[in-house]
Design a protein around this motif. Structure first.
Motif, PDB file in Angstrom:
ATOM      1  N   GLU A  76      52.073 -16.103  -8.879  1.00  0.00           N
ATOM      2  CA  GLU A  76      53.080 -17.012  -9.411  1.00  0.00           C
ATOM      3  C   GLU A  76      54.497 -16.497  -9.178  1.00  0.00           C
ATOM      4  OE1 GLU A  76      52.661 -20.061 -10.550  1.00  0.00           O
ATOM      5  OE2 GLU A  76      50.560 -19.845 -10.035  1.00  0.00           O
ATOM      6  N   LEU A  77      54.699 -15.211  -9.370  1.00  0.00           N
ATOM      7  CA  LEU A  77      56.040 -14.664  -9.170  1.00  0.00           C
ATOM      8  C   LEU A  77      56.445 -14.757  -7.697  1.00  0.00           C
ATOM      9  CD1 LEU A  77      58.566 -13.347 -10.252  1.00  0.00           C
ATOM     10  CD2 LEU A  77      57.437 -11.113 -10.057  1.00  0.00           C
ATOM     11  N   ALA A  78      55.524 -14.456  -6.794  1.00  0.00           N
ATOM     12  CA  ALA A  78      55.823 -14.587  -5.370  1.00  0.00           C
ATOM     13  C   ALA A  78      56.184 -16.027  -5.026  1.00  0.00           C
ATOM     14  CB  ALA A  78      54.640 -14.119  -4.536  1.00  0.00           C
ATOM     15  N   ARG A  79      55.473 -16.982  -5.624  1.00  0.00           N
ATOM     16  CA  ARG A  79      55.755 -18.396  -5.377  1.00  0.00           C
ATOM     17  C   ARG A  79      57.136 -18.790  -5.904  1.00  0.00           C
ATOM     18  NH1 ARG A  79      52.449 -22.469  -4.145  1.00  0.00           N
ATOM     19  NH2 ARG A  79      50.617 -21.156  -4.513  1.00  0.00           N
ATOM     20  N   PHE A  80      57.448 -18.347  -7.121  1.00  0.00           N
ATOM     21  CA  PHE A  80      58.739 -18.698  -7.718  1.00  0.00           C
ATOM     22  C   PHE A  80      59.890 -18.103  -6.912  1.00  0.00           C
ATOM     23  CE2 PHE A  80      56.544 -20.544 -11.141  1.00  0.00           C
ATOM     24  CZ  PHE A  80      57.428 -21.099 -12.044  1.00  0.00           C
ATOM     25  N   VAL A  81      59.761 -16.845  -6.490  1.00  0.00           N
ATOM     26  CA  VAL A  81      60.830 -16.217  -5.712  1.00  0.00           C
ATOM     27  C   VAL A  81      60.990 -16.916  -4.363  1.00  0.00           C
ATOM     28  CG1 VAL A  81      61.562 -14.099  -4.553  1.00  0.00           C
ATOM     29  CG2 VAL A  81      60.598 -13.987  -6.862  1.00  0.00           C
ATOM     30  N   SER A  82      59.889 -17.261  -3.725  1.00  0.00           N
ATOM     31  CA  SER A  82      59.961 -17.988  -2.450  1.00  0.00           C
ATOM     32  C   SER A  82      60.709 -19.303  -2.621  1.00  0.00           C
ATOM     33  CB  SER A  82      58.548 -18.253  -1.912  1.00  0.00           C
ATOM     34  OG  SER A  82      57.890 -17.050  -1.596  1.00  0.00           O
ATOM     35  N   MET A  83      60.425 -19.999  -3.715  1.00  0.00           N
ATOM     36  CA  MET A  83      61.103 -21.256  -3.989  1.00  0.00           C
ATOM     37  C   MET A  83      62.604 -21.046  -4.158  1.00  0.00           C
ATOM     38  SD  MET A  83      60.520 -23.833  -7.227  1.00  0.00           S
ATOM     39  CE  MET A  83      61.074 -22.555  -8.388  1.00  0.00           C
ATOM     40  N   ARG A  84      62.981 -19.992  -4.881  1.00  0.00           N
ATOM     41  CA  ARG A  84      64.402 -19.697  -5.080  1.00  0.00           C
ATOM     42  C   ARG A  84      65.106 -19.450  -3.744  1.00  0.00           C
ATOM     43  NH1 ARG A  84      66.577 -21.103  -9.915  1.00  0.00           N
ATOM     44  NH2 ARG A  84      65.266 -20.409 -11.638  1.00  0.00           N
ATOM     45  N   LEU A  85      64.492 -18.640  -2.900  1.00  0.00           N
ATOM     46  CA  LEU A  85      65.101 -18.325  -1.610  1.00  0.00           C
ATOM     47  C   LEU A  85      65.242 -19.581  -0.764  1.00  0.00           C
ATOM     48  CD1 LEU A  85      63.198 -15.013  -0.758  1.00  0.00           C
ATOM     49  CD2 LEU A  85      65.443 -15.261  -1.839  1.00  0.00           C
ATOM     50  N   HIS A  86      64.209 -20.414  -0.769  1.00  0.00           N
ATOM     51  CA  HIS A  86      64.250 -21.663  -0.006  1.00  0.00           C
ATOM     52  C   HIS A  86      65.388 -22.556  -0.489  1.00  0.00           C
ATOM     53  CE1 HIS A  86      62.898 -25.213   2.167  1.00  0.00           C
ATOM     54  NE2 HIS A  86      62.912 -25.880   1.021  1.00  0.00           N
ATOM     55  N   GLN A  87      65.601 -22.604  -1.793  1.00  0.00           N
ATOM     56  CA  GLN A  87      66.677 -23.414  -2.358  1.00  0.00           C
ATOM     57  C   GLN A  87      68.057 -22.936  -1.906  1.00  0.00           C
ATOM     58  OE1 GLN A  87      65.848 -23.033  -6.541  1.00  0.00           O
ATOM     59  NE2 GLN A  87      64.503 -24.826  -6.600  1.00  0.00           N
ATOM     60  N   HIS A  88      68.146 -21.678  -1.509  1.00  0.00           N
ATOM     61  CA  HIS A  88      69.426 -21.110  -1.075  1.00  0.00           C
ATOM     62  C   HIS A  88      69.456 -20.896   0.441  1.00  0.00           C
ATOM     63  CE1 HIS A  88      69.673 -20.399  -5.398  1.00  0.00           C
ATOM     64  NE2 HIS A  88      70.964 -20.272  -5.241  1.00  0.00           N
ATOM     65  N   GLU A  89      68.728 -21.747   1.148  1.00  0.00           N
ATOM     66  CA  GLU A  89      68.793 -21.833   2.609  1.00  0.00           C
ATOM     67  C   GLU A  89      68.335 -20.559   3.319  1.00  0.00           C
ATOM     68  OE1 GLU A  89      72.704 -23.147   3.595  1.00  0.00           O
ATOM     69  OE2 GLU A  89      72.437 -25.101   2.655  1.00  0.00           O
ATOM     70  N   ILE A  90      67.389 -19.855   2.703  1.00  0.00           N
ATOM     71  CA  ILE A  90      66.740 -18.715   3.342  1.00  0.00           C
ATOM     72  C   ILE A  90      65.370 -19.191   3.817  1.00  0.00           C
ATOM     73  CG2 ILE A  90      65.771 -16.417   2.976  1.00  0.00           C
ATOM     74  CD1 ILE A  90      67.993 -15.963   0.891  1.00  0.00           C
ATOM     75  N   LYS A  91      65.070 -18.946   5.064  1.00  0.00           N
ATOM     76  CA  LYS A  91      63.806 -19.419   5.637  1.00  0.00           C
ATOM     77  C   LYS A  91      62.668 -18.536   5.169  1.00  0.00           C
ATOM     78  CE  LYS A  91      61.722 -20.953   9.994  1.00  0.00           C
ATOM     79  NZ  LYS A  91      61.922 -21.074  11.464  1.00  0.00           N
ATOM     80  N   GLU A 135      66.649 -13.675 -11.080  1.00  0.00           N
ATOM     81  CA  GLU A 135      67.187 -12.317 -11.036  1.00  0.00           C
ATOM     82  C   GLU A 135      66.854 -11.640  -9.706  1.00  0.00           C
ATOM     83  OE1 GLU A 135      66.844  -9.818 -14.631  1.00  0.00           O
ATOM     84  OE2 GLU A 135      65.892 -11.545 -15.568  1.00  0.00           O
ATOM     85  N   ILE A 136      65.620 -11.802  -9.258  1.00  0.00           N
ATOM     86  CA  ILE A 136      65.230 -11.217  -7.976  1.00  0.00           C
ATOM     87  C   ILE A 136      65.928 -11.931  -6.832  1.00  0.00           C
ATOM     88  CG2 ILE A 136      63.286 -10.831  -6.405  1.00  0.00           C
ATOM     89  CD1 ILE A 136      61.513 -10.526  -8.925  1.00  0.00           C
ATOM     90  N   GLY A 137      65.997 -13.240  -6.911  1.00  0.00           N
ATOM     91  CA  GLY A 137      66.650 -14.013  -5.853  1.00  0.00           C
ATOM     92  C   GLY A 137      68.103 -13.640  -5.657  1.00  0.00           C
ATOM     93  N   ARG A 138      68.790 -13.318  -6.755  1.00  0.00           N
ATOM     94  CA  ARG A 138      70.208 -12.974  -6.659  1.00  0.00           C
ATOM     95  C   ARG A 138      70.458 -11.717  -5.835  1.00  0.00           C
ATOM     96  NH1 ARG A 138      72.200 -13.777 -12.923  1.00  0.00           N
ATOM     97  NH2 ARG A 138      71.939 -16.055 -13.033  1.00  0.00           N
ATOM     98  N   LEU A 139      69.439 -10.915  -5.621  1.00  0.00           N
ATOM     99  CA  LEU A 139      69.604  -9.768  -4.737  1.00  0.00           C
ATOM    100  C   LEU A 139      69.872 -10.207  -3.312  1.00  0.00           C
ATOM    101  CD1 LEU A 139      66.629  -7.537  -5.976  1.00  0.00           C
ATOM    102  CD2 LEU A 139      69.050  -7.335  -6.628  1.00  0.00           C
ATOM    103  N   PHE A 140      69.525 -11.483  -3.009  1.00  0.00           N
ATOM    104  CA  PHE A 140      69.566 -11.955  -1.630  1.00  0.00           C
ATOM    105  C   PHE A 140      70.431 -13.192  -1.408  1.00  0.00           C
ATOM    106  CE2 PHE A 140      65.455  -9.968  -2.578  1.00  0.00           C
ATOM    107  CZ  PHE A 140      65.545  -8.886  -1.724  1.00  0.00           C
ATOM    108  N   TYR A 141      70.961 -13.780  -2.479  1.00  0.00           N
ATOM    109  CA  TYR A 141      71.879 -14.900  -2.288  1.00  0.00           C
ATOM    110  C   TYR A 141      73.022 -14.803  -3.300  1.00  0.00           C
ATOM    111  CZ  TYR A 141      68.807 -17.015  -5.879  1.00  0.00           C
ATOM    112  OH  TYR A 141      68.048 -17.266  -6.996  1.00  0.00           O
ATOM    113  N   GLU A 142      74.110 -15.457  -2.945  1.00  0.00           N
ATOM    114  CA  GLU A 142      75.335 -15.433  -3.737  1.00  0.00           C
ATOM    115  C   GLU A 142      75.117 -16.099  -5.095  1.00  0.00           C
ATOM    116  OE1 GLU A 142      79.785 -16.367  -2.282  1.00  0.00           O
ATOM    117  OE2 GLU A 142      78.517 -18.141  -2.442  1.00  0.00           O
ATOM    118  N   HIS A 143      75.715 -15.525  -6.135  1.00  0.00           N
ATOM    119  CA  HIS A 143      75.727 -16.169  -7.438  1.00  0.00           C
ATOM    120  C   HIS A 143      77.096 -15.988  -8.067  1.00  0.00           C
ATOM    121  CE1 HIS A 143      74.557 -11.994  -8.225  1.00  0.00           C
ATOM    122  NE2 HIS A 143      74.934 -12.152  -9.477  1.00  0.00           N
TER     123      HIS A 143
END
Length: 232
Positions: free
Chosen positions: A89-104, A214-222
């Motif tokens: 579930e956590l892997a899925r949620f993080v993947s979704m976050r990255l996708h929302q911020h235009e990370i492939k 929180e994990i996603g913010r390591l890789f996209y602007e906030h």
């Protein structure tokens, strides 16, 4: 017709509103000097943004051309005992976050299928290489709970994890660790929530939403102030 009135009417409606707000704030708070410029910057561009930690330390970005990311999570048996699918579930949620911020990102189901079919893999980077990624974000979830310490009546998500990035070379079949970050997470930030106010599944989803952010913010602007809504 006075020139100043003609000029004002020619301004776009949105810009006239912005100028009006700027003047009103100046009159209300009575600020002076260079603070005028700071306030105007907030009105036009919004609050200051925070550079992703990965970008700052590596000099690279997950949005760079050609980058394809796989996200995988490992949780020990003591965590899976109470939360049997938390790694998936956590892997899925993080993947979704990255996708929302235009990370492939590669579909989580594809990654999980590879893991299920290759349970004897030795190194995390094998996962990314196996699904054709250029980068693997590997989350080692060492601790996870949704309960306040010493309580079963209060919810507060608490977890600890190491987030590691491997840059993969598909031709050589190798991976190099290029980034690592220890994370300690608490949610809500200020006070726990009563178990009478929200169900266990609902709070778990809320915490996964927060933790993945929180994990996603390591890789996209906030932005500064993004945590205000998660205080309670």
């Amino acid at each position: 017709m006075p020139v100043c009135e003609t000029s004002a009417r020619r301004l776009p409606k949105s810009l006239r509103w912005l100028c009006g707000m700027f003047v009103a704030l100046l009159l209300t708070v009575g600020i002076s000097g260079c603070n005028y410029v700071v306030l105007l910057g907030y009105l036009i561009g919004g609050p200051p943004s925070i550079e992703p930690d990965y970008d700052a330390l590596s000099g690279k970005s997950m949005t760079d051309k050609g980058v394809v990311v796989a996200v995988a999570c490992f949780a020990p048996k003591e965590v899976l005992y109470d939360f049997s699918r938390i790694d998936r579930e956590l892997a899925r949620f993080v993947s979704m976050r990255l996708h929302q911020h235009e990370i492939k990102v590669i579909q989580p189901d594809v990654i999980q299928q590879w893991i299920d079919e290759n349970k004897d893999y030795d190194e995390p980077e094998e996962i990314g290489l196996g699904v054709g990624a250029t980068h693997l974000i590997y989350i080692d979830l060492t601790q996870f709970t949704i309960y306040e310490e010493n309580s079963q009546d209060l919810y507060r998500g608490r977890s600890e994890a190491f987030v590691t990035v491997y840059e993969l070379d598909k031709k050589e079949g190798t991976g190099e660790q290029v980034y690592s970050k220890e994370m300690i997470s608490r949610f809500p930030l200020a006070v726990p929530r009563s178990a009478q106010e929200v169900s266990r599944p609902a709070f778990l989803m809320q915490y996964l939403t927060r933790l993945s952010e929180e994990i996603g913010r390591l890789f996209y602007e906030h932005y500064t102030g993004d945590d205000i809504s998660d205080a309670a």
